[in-house]
Motif scaffolding. Structure first.
Motif, PDB file in Angstrom:
ATOM      1  N   GLY A  98       0.775  -1.235   0.000  1.00 25.06           N
ATOM      2  CA  GLY A  98       0.000   0.000   0.000  1.00 25.06           C
ATOM      3  C   GLY A  98       0.803   1.280   0.000  1.00 25.06           C
ATOM      4  N   ILE A  99       2.129   1.192  -0.147  1.00 29.64           N
ATOM      5  CA  ILE A  99       2.982   2.377  -0.079  1.00 29.64           C
ATOM      6  C   ILE A  99       3.267   2.861  -1.499  1.00 29.64           C
ATOM      7  N   ALA A 116       1.677 -14.955   7.035  1.00 34.69           N
ATOM      8  CA  ALA A 116       0.246 -14.876   6.737  1.00 34.69           C
ATOM      9  C   ALA A 116      -0.184 -13.446   6.378  1.00 34.69           C
ATOM     10  N   VAL A 117       0.770 -12.531   6.309  1.00 29.89           N
ATOM     11  CA  VAL A 117       0.441 -11.139   5.981  1.00 29.89           C
ATOM     12  C   VAL A 117       0.023 -11.054   4.517  1.00 29.89           C
ATOM     13  N   LYS A 118      -1.131 -10.466   4.278  1.00 28.22           N
ATOM     14  CA  LYS A 118      -1.671 -10.387   2.923  1.00 28.22           C
ATOM     15  C   LYS A 118      -1.087  -9.181   2.174  1.00 28.22           C
ATOM     16  N   THR A 119      -0.844  -9.367   0.895  1.00 30.53           N
ATOM     17  CA  THR A 119      -0.394  -8.281   0.024  1.00 30.53           C
ATOM     18  C   THR A 119      -1.327  -8.203  -1.173  1.00 30.53           C
ATOM     19  N   ARG A 120      -1.115  -7.203  -2.004  1.00 27.18           N
ATOM     20  CA  ARG A 120      -1.922  -7.095  -3.219  1.00 27.18           C
ATOM     21  C   ARG A 120      -1.043  -6.660  -4.375  1.00 27.18           C
ATOM     22  N   GLU A 121      -1.375  -7.121  -5.564  1.00 28.41           N
ATOM     23  CA  GLU A 121      -0.704  -6.666  -6.768  1.00 28.41           C
ATOM     24  C   GLU A 121      -1.420  -5.406  -7.240  1.00 28.41           C
TER      25      GLU A 121
END
Length: 488
Positions: A103-104, A457-462
């Motif tokens: 998100g950065i 388990a930390v979720k990320t996004r493309e």
């Protein structure tokens, strides 16, 4: 005069050419030697051919050498200039891509924020190698002029750990002053007198005088809001001017990523930026620009070589500090500029060990800073947030302490406004693993970082970011340049 200047990272072809021609605008410097060094033989060959063409076209006795052997280039050098980008565009792409997953959203990512901090981790070990070579083989008392980002971190490391006479140089102050002179209707930039002080890329115009008349906040705000271009391109800077009472040197896009308020939500990003040019806030804008510039230069190289046959015009000498500093040191013609040095009392309300950017005068006795400047409290507070990050980042780069690196990233203003501690810890692990080839000090930490990433388990996004543009092809760039030429 006859002395030697070594340029490290001389494969930055356009910038090296500018430094070269600027320096040769000084009549006393015709008989000096330029020693170029870079990791890329290909880039070295291109820039040497260009500089040789300039020397030939102007009938100069100037000597130009090029080698991938850095120590050979530094032997006997009185001045060493660095404009390196460790890891190149490959590593830089990860400075932008990986933080986006968390998100950065960065416009430049080369000073602080997640990208700038990792950039510093790649640069600092190399900067210390430069300093070792300078101490061992350069001329006694050689001066190191650092143009490479992250400016404050690199300069901090060179002074505190490299033990070399170092000054950091940037052109943000000059560009900001040119804007101010324009909006105030000055006929020449020389009509504007200013004191600008702070830290690199967060420097503040704390005193402005146009033909001796003091310019106050309300007049400056009105002038920027009335300008047909800057009123659109510099919305964030104008907002900071209204709230802080002083104008920042840094571009709209760059300033946005040093503060925790303007880039933390996608809808807020698009509200404050302008997409007419990358520098006004585009996501990954400088990465796109750098990629296009590299591709353009590679393709259009014959034209650049042909242009090198033109006579040097001293009237076109740029306002980059390097040539003016060398001229003042060697000829005693006094030069006033803004320089990055250790604070040591120059700015009263910033830490002594911080690298500050502030006014100084240069003559044969060296760089002499104007001491005793006090920043407005809001400016000092904003600088302090970055200084604390810079200090931890430098110490992490020296020690290879990945936990301290994570704490530095955690304390970054924009990262802290966007990400949780768990996200920061995983993001740093991911960046260190991705950039391991350029981070030798973290080699011991990479296996454990990979293990943690496999279990996280930390979720990320493309996500491409709030305002991303694709890299333009050479054909698109040609068409755009042709259209601009026809229109103008």
């Amino acid at each position: 005069m006859s002395f030697k200047i070594a340029i490290i990272g001389a494969g930055s072809v356009g910038f090296t050419k500018k430094l070269f021609t600027d320096i040769l605008c000084v009549p006393e410097f015709r008989d000096i030697e330029f020693a170029l060094t870079d990791l890329s033989e290909h880039n070295l060959g291109m820039i040497k051919a260009i500089l040789d063409r300039i020397v030939e076209a102007n009938g100069l006795p100037t000597r130009v050498t090029a080698t991938t052997d850095r120590r050979k280039a530094l032997e006997g050098a009185r001045y060493v200039i660095s404009c390196v980008r460790v890891g190149g565009l490959e590593a830089y792409a990860d400075d932008i891509r990986i933080p986006l997953k968390y998100g950065i959203d960065q416009c430049v990512g080369d000073t602080i924020c997640a990208g700038g901090i990792l950039y510093g981790q790649r640069n600092i070990p190399v900067i210390l190698d430069f300093c070792r070579d300078i101490r061992e083989v350069a001329a006694t008392g050689a001066k190191f002029l650092n143009y490479a980002n992250p400016m404050a971190m690199n300069t901090w490391a060179a002074i505190e750990y490299g033990k070399v006479d170092t000054v950091g140089l940037c052109h943000g102050v000059q560009h900001g002053a040119e804007q101010i002179a324009e909006v105030l209707g000055a006929k020449s930039r020389h009509e504007l007198d200013y004191v600008c002080s702070g830290i690199n890329h967060q420097t503040w115009f704390i005193d402005l005088r146009l033909n001796g008349r003091k310019i106050v906040k309300d007049e400056l705000v009105a002038a920027f809001e009335a300008h047909p271009v800057y009123s659109r391109q510099e919305k964030l800077r104008i907002d900071v001017l209204k709230r802080f009472g002083v104008y920042s040197t840094e571009s709209n896009g760059h300033l946005s990523e040093y503060l925790p308020w303007y880039r933390k939500r996608p809808d807020e990003i698009t509200r404050w930026i302008d997409m007419s040019d990358w520098i006004h806030g585009e996501t990954g804008g400088y990465l796109r620009y750098s990629t296009e510039t590299r591709n353009w230069f590679e393709t259009e190289y014959p034209q650049f070589l042909e242009a090198a046959s033109k006579p040097i015009d001293p009237a076109k000498r740029s306002n980059e500090h390097a040539s003016h500093i060398l001229e003042a040191l060697e000829t005693n013609r006094v030069y006033r500029g803004h320089f990055n040095v250790r604070n040591d009392g120059v700015i009263t309300n910033l830490p002594q060990d911080a690298i500050i950017e502030s006014p100084g005068f240069v003559d044969r006795f060296g760089i002499n800073m104007a001491a005793g400047i006090t920043l407005p409290e809001a400016c000092a507070a904003t600088c302090m947030a970055s200084i604390n990050v810079q200090r931890m980042s430098v110490h992490a780069a020296i020690s290879g302490d990945i936990d301290l690196l994570k704490l530095a990233v955690l304390h970054d203003p924009l990262v802290g406004a966007v990400s949780t501690p768990e996200e920061v810890w995983q993001m740093v692990d991911e960046m260190v693993v991705a950039q391991a080839a350029w981070l030798p000090q973290y080699a011991h930490a990479v296996p454990a970082a990979k293990e943690r990433l496999s279990k996280s388990a930390v979720k990320t996004r493309e996500w491409a970011g709030a305002a991303r543009r694709n890299v333009r092809s050479i054909e698109e760039l040609r068409a755009e340049k042709a259209a601009l030429k026809q229109a103008g």
